[in-house]
Design an enzyme around this catalytic site. Structure first.
Site, PDB file in Angstrom:
ATOM      1  N   ASP A 176       0.854  -1.190   0.000  1.00  0.00           N
ATOM      2  CA  ASP A 176       0.000   0.000   0.000  1.00  0.00           C
ATOM      3  C   ASP A 176       0.894   1.246   0.000  1.00  0.00           C
ATOM      4  OD1 ASP A 176      -3.158   0.663   0.869  1.00  0.00           O
ATOM      5  OD2 ASP A 176      -1.698   2.214   1.403  1.00  0.00           O
ATOM      6  N   ASN A 184      -2.658  12.751  -4.757  1.00  0.00           N
ATOM      7  CA  ASN A 184      -3.840  13.168  -5.531  1.00  0.00           C
ATOM      8  C   ASN A 184      -4.291  14.573  -5.146  1.00  0.00           C
ATOM      9  OD1 ASN A 184      -4.326  11.050  -7.286  1.00  0.00           O
ATOM     10  ND2 ASN A 184      -5.579   9.920  -5.818  1.00  0.00           N
ATOM     11  N   HIS A 189      -4.977  14.298  -9.898  1.00  0.00           N
ATOM     12  CA  HIS A 189      -5.152  12.880 -10.226  1.00  0.00           C
ATOM     13  C   HIS A 189      -4.218  12.355 -11.314  1.00  0.00           C
ATOM     14  CE1 HIS A 189      -8.631  11.242  -7.889  1.00  0.00           C
ATOM     15  NE2 HIS A 189      -8.516  12.475  -7.453  1.00  0.00           N
ATOM     16  N   ASP A 193      -2.177   8.959 -10.853  1.00  0.00           N
ATOM     17  CA  ASP A 193      -2.204   7.835 -11.807  1.00  0.00           C
ATOM     18  C   ASP A 193      -0.794   7.483 -12.265  1.00  0.00           C
ATOM     19  OD1 ASP A 193      -4.910   7.718 -11.621  1.00  0.00           O
ATOM     20  OD2 ASP A 193      -5.336   8.639 -13.557  1.00  0.00           O
ATOM     21  N   GLU A 219      -4.727   2.452  -4.095  1.00  0.00           N
ATOM     22  CA  GLU A 219      -3.272   2.338  -4.036  1.00  0.00           C
ATOM     23  C   GLU A 219      -2.843   1.030  -3.380  1.00  0.00           C
ATOM     24  OE1 GLU A 219      -5.253   4.246  -2.393  1.00  0.00           O
ATOM     25  OE2 GLU A 219      -4.510   4.878  -0.429  1.00  0.00           O
ATOM     26  N   ARG A 239      13.196  -5.171  -2.452  1.00  0.00           N
ATOM     27  CA  ARG A 239      13.600  -4.613  -3.749  1.00  0.00           C
ATOM     28  C   ARG A 239      12.503  -3.716  -4.313  1.00  0.00           C
ATOM     29  NH1 ARG A 239      15.915  -9.754  -4.632  1.00  0.00           N
ATOM     30  NH2 ARG A 239      14.246 -10.453  -6.005  1.00  0.00           N
TER      31      ARG A 239
END
Ligand SMILES: [Mg+2]
Length: 325
Positions: A176, A184, A189, A193, A219, A239
């Site tokens: 997350d 945002n 936005h 994105d 997310e 990683r």
């Protein structure tokens, strides 16, 4: 299955109060919920919520006109597939052609012929249903190209059953992005994105062919790591974490993007556990990573440490990770 209470949303963008009044009255009996806005900025504000099934867009508006709105809609992957019907007060065909070339699917000329407008609206709604269905069937997330939630819901129990049967190790990572809402809210936005797409590329680069990488929504992402011991899952997750942390974004060069990751892994011949419970354990570890300061990986081994959040200092009784950002 069609739910009665939630009609598809129609976003009406027009600077004319008369048009809003007219269409509000005339579309009352159509199976849509009309959301009315009078300008482009209001429209993009409204589009931050649940995506409408169809957009009616006036071309001639002061400030940002309909053409510019169309361009911006088509630039945003999350919005680019919403069917747009253009409302044109202009008799000439040039504007209609330009609007359709910009991605509008249809147009209606003012003054409206209401039966025609309704018919074109129904046609746009049909298209939206088909596109939605296609996206679900394809089990691909439209924004990132990763597998979607439907795919995960099928894959995860199947992979657990497979690992049970062959006594193989298996791990799951829930990822997350930290404070994503701020991106945002602060940068818009399109910037959000872009981050989601970049993150998906980082994940795709690290996972192996036998792994399943999914975007669950917003997310939140998940990776199923086939035939992978928890320690190895942790290395891979590290990683991914350093990969996203090292990226610079042109829209916000000073804002570093980080991710929190929760993992629950089971070694070969480990104890049998239900897929839901297993996922929940990884989700609890994600929550522990959030409360532990974010930008970190918390990993536990199924069947050890009582499950969930062990070694993270968060202890038992942590709530669902949904609340943390
Ligand atoms: Mg107008």
């Amino acid at each position: 299955v069609c739910s009665e209470e939630s009609k598809p949303k129609l976003l009406l963008i027009d600077d004319s109060v008369d048009v809003h009044r007219l269409l509000g009255a005339r579309l009352k009996h159509e199976p849509v919920e009309v959301i009315s806005v009078c300008s482009a900025p209001e429209a993009f504000e409204a589009l931050k919520g649940a995506a409408p099934a169809v957009i009616l867009l006036d071309l001639d508006m002061p400030g940002t006109d309909g053409f510019e709105v169309l361009r911006r809609l088509k630039d945003e992957p999350a919005l680019s597939n919403i069917p747009v019907v253009v409302l044109s007060g202009l008799a000439g065909s040039e504007d209609k052609v330009a609007a359709i070339d910009l991605g509008a699917i249809d147009y209606v000329t003012k003054p409206f012929d209401m039966p025609e407008l309704r018919a074109r609206l129904r046609s746009a709604l049909r298209l939206n249903r088909l596109l939605t269905l296609l996206a679900e069937r394809a089990e691909v997330d439209g924004l990132t190209g990763l597998a979607n939630r439907a795919n995960f819901n099928k894959s995860w129990p199947a992979r657990v059953a497979e690992a049970d049967r062959y006594g193989q190790p298996l791990s799951i990572a829930v990822l997350d992005l930290d404070h994503f809402k701020r991106i945002n809210d602060t940068y818009g936005h399109p910037a959000g994105d872009e981050v989601l797409q970049a993150f998906a590329r980082v994940i795709a680069k690290e996972v192996r062919k036998t792994d399943v990488a999914c975007r669950l929504g917003g997310e939140e992402f998940v990776v199923i790591l086939g035939n992978t011991e928890p320690e190895d899952a942790k290395l891979l997750a590290e990683r991914i974490r350093t990969g996203i942390g090292s990226l610079t974004f042109a829209r916000h060069p000073d804002h570093q993007v980080t991710v929190s990751i929760g993992i629950a892994g089971r070694p070969a011949k480990g104890p049998v556990i239900a897929p839901e419970q297993w996922f929940e354990m990884a989700d609890k570890n994600l929550y522990a990573a959030k409360t532990g300061g974010r930008n970190r990986v918390v990993c536990t081994t199924v069947g050890q440490g009582g499950g969930g959040a062990a070694g993270a200092g968060a202890g038992a009784g942590v709530g669902p990770a949904k609340k943390a950002a």
